[in-house]
Design an enzyme around this catalytic site. Sequence first.
Site, PDB file in Angstrom:
ATOM      1  N   THR A 262      69.321  53.814   0.828  1.00  0.00           N
ATOM      2  CA  THR A 262      67.942  54.266   0.630  1.00  0.00           C
ATOM      3  C   THR A 262      67.105  53.759   1.797  1.00  0.00           C
ATOM      4  OG1 THR A 262      67.066  52.253  -0.394  1.00  0.00           O
ATOM      5  CG2 THR A 262      68.277  53.795  -1.812  1.00  0.00           C
ATOM      6  N   ASP A 263      65.943  54.346   1.998  1.00  0.00           N
ATOM      7  CA  ASP A 263      65.011  53.713   2.926  1.00  0.00           C
ATOM      8  C   ASP A 263      64.374  52.519   2.196  1.00  0.00           C
ATOM      9  OD1 ASP A 263      63.582  53.020   5.110  1.00  0.00           O
ATOM     10  OD2 ASP A 263      62.716  54.982   5.482  1.00  0.00           O
ATOM     11  N   TYR A 264      63.662  51.734   2.966  1.00  0.00           N
ATOM     12  CA  TYR A 264      63.137  50.439   2.512  1.00  0.00           C
ATOM     13  C   TYR A 264      62.265  50.575   1.251  1.00  0.00           C
ATOM     14  CZ  TYR A 264      61.323  45.704   3.360  1.00  0.00           C
ATOM     15  OH  TYR A 264      61.002  44.387   3.281  1.00  0.00           O
TER      16      TYR A 264
END
Length: 710
Positions: A262-264
Amino acid sequence: MDKSKLEALLKDMSLTEKIEQLVQLHGNFFGGGEKLTGPEAEFDLPEDFPYRTGSVLGERGAEKLHKLQDEIMAKQPHHIPAVFMTDVIHGYETAFPVPIAIGSSFDPKLAEELASAAALEASAAGIHVTFSPMVDVARDSRWGRCMESTGEDPWLNGQFAAAMVKGFQGDDYGKKGKVASCAKHFAAYGAVQSGRDYNVTEISERTLFEDYLPPYKAAVDAGVSMVMTAFNTIDRVPCTINKRLMRDILRKKWGFEGVLITDYGAINESIIHGASEDKKDAARKAIEAGCDVDMVTDCYARYLEELVNEGTVPESLVDEAVMRLLELKNRLGLFENPYKDGSDESEKKYCFCKEHRELSRKAAEECTVLLKNNGVLPLSGKEKIAIIGALADDKEITGTWALFACKEKTVTLKEAFEQLYPKADITYVISDSDTESAVSAAKAADVVILALGENENYTGESRSRADISLFKEQKELFSKVYEANKNIVTVLFGGRPLAVPDEAEKSAAMLEAWLPGSCGCYAVADILFGKVNPSGRLSMSMPYCSGQLPISYSAYSTGRPKPDGAKGFIPFLSNYMDVPNVPLYPFGHGLSYSDIEYSAVRLDKAEMTADDKITASVTVKNNGSMPAWEAVQLYIRDIKASVVRPMKQLKGLQKISLAPNEEKTVSFEISGEMLSFYDINMEFKPEKGKFTLWIGGSSLTENSADFELI
Ligand code: BGC
């Protein structure tokens, strides 16, 4: 380790241990760094939890990572090494030009070389995975992250994506000097509405497939080992919990078998979007959608086990995610050598080494775009020159994602001139506000070099701007200097195509230097003094103003198009009252000091079937006295089809060198695949009928030939 051993390892792991593998935390969770703030301070995790996670974000340095790896392996029940991931986007300690500049080299081979050099430095510093390439198609320069993209074109971004993956990973990223690469942000992050970061996207299914997905697919086809989700929604579903996007398209349709991260903080953001109830619901949706690794939330850490135990999430979903991560570690060779290439000695040897600094300079030679030149450039070196503007001596032109760059050693434009041309007669006014000194220096000079634009703090993540013209102070500086001396060469710095119509009109010459990295200003100085012939081409259109955005050369005809070449406003046609439809400088535009001549396009035949091929050729000649590089571009239009087709699409590119007076024949093969598109039934295939192709030095080329698919 062979697959059966990995399977045995997985079998032997407890559910808790498996879930720990899927959590990624950054260095501050390990103590000693900055205090955790915001939602991260609220993560309710056991104290030694970070040491049992499967991967770590943002840490670097051979010695430090060696120690951290030892601690992690000691605490992880099966002594599984962690994988160290971070953003090495445009270089490591040696910063190369930012990706939008690299795109403007129109030279994917150069991008491969740069990625390979960055991998050498990063791997020596103990890093295993880089979150690069960013392949999002960017057509809106209000979006600060267009700086991280190679531009507006799906095909060109795909070429760059493949080249960078190859540069980072080589043919085996377990080998010395290589890192695994992660393509991002899946998907269509570049289409955020109004250019505002993290915003929603509103794109049709056809546009998604035709314009936005191809570069990610190109990265997957090139063997990228990881993919990262995007912060935006598509069709109102946050990408991180978008099952169709990740399970159906990425995994099933494209056959991606690598790790999906996932992104942050993105799993948690699905709650804020209003698409998940709470952290538990968000964790369920993310794992069901196919996210293997949760980057910096506590959703997997706190709720996945409960979800499995109560039977909501099958353990097989956890198992397959862990297996993919174990396979990544295995391919990196971490089970045999958990430190991979991290060594103090290699770090000293490769990071910011002379060879890479030279590469940074060479890269900028290719990335700098000469937008306009009335003949003032190149300078003879005999002129009295005034260099004006704060950006002329600002080290914050290294670039936004040069997290680990030796910024203090970045060469500014002033330093480049002083070192390379010490005898040149140059007066410096390093300020945007000291107009009095600027005017007096301009008056006394034959030519003024005005350094304008944005430094790195104005582009990048979250740095969206609604007005992309120059800052007020710079506009005033330009006007005052222009009153004093009309012979202005404007050098633009920045990570986005700015809207500078007035300054472009009034400047005698204009150069787009982007954020050129550690040694890029040497290249800018050399181009201004004619030691290097510019060859960069805009990979993103430069608009007249924000109101034209999003904009791309690859636009569609309306039912009321404005005739080619028509000037001024024409009522009841599709045009603006105040600005032209076309951008100030289009995609593919860039001047050379040489007059490059193209012959008419030659086709070996005028008809083909879908399985057949036509060869289209031109002869390209350098009529100038300097060696030149030319980006020979092939564009195609499908004249009539079951759905409206773009007026032009880039389908081929060859960057060639030409000695003075040299001519070369450049050929492209036109295939049925190149003519394919998503038809009225969303089937990807070509349709019979008439086509036009163009071969030339920019998207504006009129050098065309017609053919038919029968
Ligand atoms: C960015 C990603 C980046 C990640 C890790 C996020 O804020 O959107 O591009 O890879 O942080 O640093």
